[in-house]
Structures are given as structure tokens and as C-alpha cells.
Scaffold this motif. Structure first.
Motif, PDB file in Angstrom:
ATOM      1  N   VAL A 253      26.447  46.950  41.370  1.00  0.00           N
ATOM      2  CA  VAL A 253      27.167  46.770  40.126  1.00  0.00           C
ATOM      3  C   VAL A 253      28.654  46.706  40.051  1.00  0.00           C
ATOM      4  O   VAL A 253      29.326  46.962  41.136  1.00  0.00           O
ATOM      5  N   ASN A 254      29.251  46.489  38.822  1.00  0.00           N
ATOM      6  CA  ASN A 254      30.536  46.205  38.599  1.00  0.00           C
ATOM      7  C   ASN A 254      31.015  47.288  37.852  1.00  0.00           C
ATOM      8  O   ASN A 254      30.453  47.395  36.536  1.00  0.00           O
ATOM      9  N   SER A 255      31.822  48.086  38.218  1.00  0.00           N
ATOM     10  CA  SER A 255      32.445  49.059  37.218  1.00  0.00           C
ATOM     11  C   SER A 255      33.912  48.602  36.859  1.00  0.00           C
ATOM     12  O   SER A 255      34.543  47.645  37.468  1.00  0.00           O
ATOM     13  N   THR A 256      34.478  49.353  35.954  1.00  0.00           N
ATOM     14  CA  THR A 256      35.821  48.723  35.534  1.00  0.00           C
ATOM     15  C   THR A 256      36.753  50.293  35.594  1.00  0.00           C
ATOM     16  O   THR A 256      36.260  51.370  35.214  1.00  0.00           O
TER      17      THR A 256
ATOM     18  N   GLY B 245      32.457  53.738  29.676  1.00  0.00           N
ATOM     19  CA  GLY B 245      31.568  52.418  30.013  1.00  0.00           C
ATOM     20  C   GLY B 245      30.804  52.494  31.206  1.00  0.00           C
ATOM     21  O   GLY B 245      29.666  52.182  31.667  1.00  0.00           O
ATOM     22  N   ASN B 246      31.733  53.258  32.349  1.00  0.00           N
ATOM     23  CA  ASN B 246      30.948  52.889  33.622  1.00  0.00           C
ATOM     24  C   ASN B 246      29.696  54.246  33.682  1.00  0.00           C
ATOM     25  O   ASN B 246      28.913  53.875  34.332  1.00  0.00           O
TER      26      ASN B 246
ATOM     27  N   ASP C 132      27.772  54.695  31.344  1.00  0.00           N
ATOM     28  CA  ASP C 132      26.655  53.937  30.473  1.00  0.00           C
ATOM     29  C   ASP C 132      25.887  52.920  31.422  1.00  0.00           C
ATOM     30  O   ASP C 132      24.816  52.789  31.459  1.00  0.00           O
ATOM     31  N   GLN C 133      26.860  52.156  32.229  1.00  0.00           N
ATOM     32  CA  GLN C 133      26.230  51.536  33.378  1.00  0.00           C
ATOM     33  C   GLN C 133      25.262  52.292  34.066  1.00  0.00           C
ATOM     34  O   GLN C 133      24.078  51.862  34.690  1.00  0.00           O
TER      35      GLN C 133
ATOM     36  N   THR D  23      22.215  52.918  32.570  1.00  0.00           N
ATOM     37  CA  THR D  23      21.331  51.750  32.614  1.00  0.00           C
ATOM     38  C   THR D  23      20.539  51.291  33.685  1.00  0.00           C
ATOM     39  O   THR D  23      19.321  50.811  33.744  1.00  0.00           O
ATOM     40  N   TRP D  24      21.307  51.192  34.905  1.00  0.00           N
ATOM     41  CA  TRP D  24      20.811  50.901  36.156  1.00  0.00           C
ATOM     42  C   TRP D  24      19.914  52.046  36.675  1.00  0.00           C
ATOM     43  O   TRP D  24      18.738  51.597  37.237  1.00  0.00           O
TER      44      TRP D  24
ATOM     45  N   SER E 162      25.994  59.305  42.339  1.00  0.00           N
ATOM     46  CA  SER E 162      27.084  58.824  41.260  1.00  0.00           C
ATOM     47  C   SER E 162      28.461  59.137  41.536  1.00  0.00           C
ATOM     48  O   SER E 162      28.659  60.470  41.636  1.00  0.00           O
TER      49      SER E 162
ATOM     50  N   GLU F 268      25.503  41.158  40.038  1.00  0.00           N
ATOM     51  CA  GLU F 268      24.905  42.463  39.972  1.00  0.00           C
ATOM     52  C   GLU F 268      23.498  42.410  40.266  1.00  0.00           C
ATOM     53  O   GLU F 268      22.767  41.294  40.081  1.00  0.00           O
TER      54      GLU F 268
END
Length: 281
Positions: free
Chosen positions: A11-14, A20-21, A23-24, A27-28, A87, A249
Motif C-alpha cells: 500500500v501507499n502511505s503518506t 491517515g496512515n 486508517d489505511q 482498512t487493509w 505495523s 496497491e
């Protein structure tokens, strides 16, 4: 043999977007849980973004990342379930000495095992690159442990990106640990023909470690860097078992038949059966 359903979340983190990361990751992780995975692994520094650069030298950001990790653990979909997400997060290391004897308190390029609402294990990258686009040696303190977690009857050892490319460090002692799987989390930028080099490297390190190897890589862009994904799982003999596409992704879910925990020491190694994989976008 023991069976492990592994999910690699490419996946793509910021950089800097802790909420936001996180939350990703949630979700995943849910997607991996719905696919029946026992373990979901994320790329290097997924929670903070990569390359984090001098943000890691701000005490406020380091503290915020640690708080975000704790909140993520408490609110994770794995709370009360069998899925254990992997993580990464930046954290401090009070009292440790940094490169060239610099004072302690330098941050770590670290990873954490989350399960059941807790942060169970933390470990830091051993080899800190300081060439090309990388500047980690200046920023981080080095790690010195090989974490091995027993999950669903399998001992899983872990390493971070450059630890796979350099001789010595975690890979060199994985075989002695008796692990049935070496999990490597990565933020490896795209280069022409690097996909071939990665596969050859993973095959070589799997044979060195004497176990299957799972390589999960970041996808997306950060400033001038492009990350192409290309996550892959290889068997202990280096043969490819499953592979994710480049530049998208992707959740790569693979069923692995691995040596049961404790069975690799002092006896013949069980035969490896082919992995079965399921692709999720």
C-alpha cells in the motif's frame, strides 16, 4: 507442518500523515481478516510514511507516532481476533547510543507486532543505508535484535529492508533461530530491472536463512522517489511461490505450509509444499 495464511499489504502511505496512515492500516487489516489471514504485513514505516527524514528528529513527531501506534493497537480490527497486523512506526530509544558514539535518544526505524489491543514486540532496523537517496545513518540508531514471534504454530523472524541487502545482521542468524518464515518489510524505491534483482536477492537470502521468505514493499510516490511494490514470497529453496503486481496497491494472500515451531532444530526439515495465493485489490 503448520499452515499459515499470510497477507502482504502492498500500500501507499503518506509522510507525516499519522492518522491517515493508521486508517489505511485498519482498512487493509480488515480486508486481510475477511480473507482469513492469520498475519498481515505492511511496508517499512507504514505509520509514519517513508522517507520520514528530519521529521524523525522532532521530539513532538516521535511522541505523536508512538501515541498513534498505541491508539492503532487499541482500536485495531485484530482486537479479539486471530489476525495479527504488522505495523512499523518510529519510536525513541532512551539511553541508547547512536552512530559514532552520539548520545542516546535517537529515534529508530522500527517495526511493531500488534495483536489483541496491544503492542507486543518492537524491533529496529540493523543496517542503516547512507548512500544514493538514503540518509538513515544520520537520523536513526541501529537495532541489535532478531525478533521471532510464534504465530499459528509457526516461528516468524523479521527484518527491515536494508537488512536483506547487506551481509550479516538478522538474515545471518535466522537459520540458527529455527524460524519457519523470514518476513521482510520494505520501502524499496523503483529502479530499472530492480524487480529481477529483488527476486534473485530474496531467493538467495531464503536459502541462506533456510526458510521461506516474504517480502512486502511500499507502492506510490514521495517527492522524487517512486515505490513499485513487487512484493514476493519465495520458498526455502528460493523458488517463487506468489508475487504481487508493480505500481498498484494490492493485498497478496498466500497459504503457506511451513515447518511447525520447534521442528527445525536438531532434525530433518519437513518437505515444503507449494503455496496457494489469492489476489485482492
Amino acid at each position: 507442518m503448520a499452515q499459515l495464511r499470510l497477507a502482504l499489504a502492498q500500500v501507499n502511505s503518506t509522510v507525516g500523515d499519522l492518522d491517515g496512515n493508521a486508517d489505511q492500516i485498519v482498512t487493509w487489516t480488515r480486508r486481510a481478516a475477511e480473507a482469513g489471514a492469520h498475519l498481515v504485513a505492511f511496508p517499512e514505516m507504514m505509520l509514519t510514511g517513508y522517507p520520514v527524514e528530519d521529521l524523525a528528529l522532532r521530539a513532538s513527531f516521535v511522541e505523536a507516532s508512538r501515541d498513534a501506534l498505541q491508539r492503532l493497537a487499541r482500536g485495531s480490527p485484530t482486537r479479539g481476533s486471530a489476525t495479527c497486523p504488522w505495523s512499523p512506526a518510529t519510536s525513541t530509544a532512551p539511553g541508547r547510543r547512536g552512530p559514532l558514539g552520539r548520545p542516546g535518544g535517537l529515534p529508530l526505524n522500527a517495526a511493531a507486532w500488534l495483536h489483541g489491543g496491544e503492542v507486543l514486540v518492537r524491533s529496529a532496523k540493523h543496517h542503516l543505508p547512507n548512500y544514493g537517496v538514503f540518509d538513515e545513518y544520520r537520523i536513526f540508531a541501529r537495532g541489535d535484535r532478531l525478533p521471532v514471534v510464534r504465530l499459528h504454530g509457526v516461528d516468524v523472524a523479521t527484518a527491515i529492508c536494508e537488512d536483506l541487502w547487506q551481509d550479516g545482521g538478522p538474515v545471518s542468524v535466522t537459520s540458527a533461530s529455527g524460524a519457519g518464515l523470514l518476513l521482510v518489510i520494505n520501502a524499496s524505491p523503483y529502479e530499472r530491472n530492480k524487480d529481477d534483482a529483488r527476486l534473485e536477492l530474496c531467493a538467495s537470502r531464503a536459502r541462506e536463512a533456510g526458510c521461506a521468505l516474504a517480502y512486502v514493499n511500499m507502492v506510490g510516490g514521495q517527492d522524487e522517489l517512486v515505490f513499485d511494490g513487487d512484493s514476493v514470497i519465495v520458498g526455502p529453496d528460493g523458488s517463487p511461490l506468489s508475487r504481487a503486481p508493480q505500481f498498484v496497491e494490492h493485498l497478496l494472500v498466500t497459504d503457506l505450509d511451513l515447518p511447525a515451531a520447534g521442528r527445525r532444530r536438531g532434525g530433518p526439515r519437513p518437505r515444503r509444499r507449494p503455496g496457494r495465493h489469492h489476489d485482492h485489490h
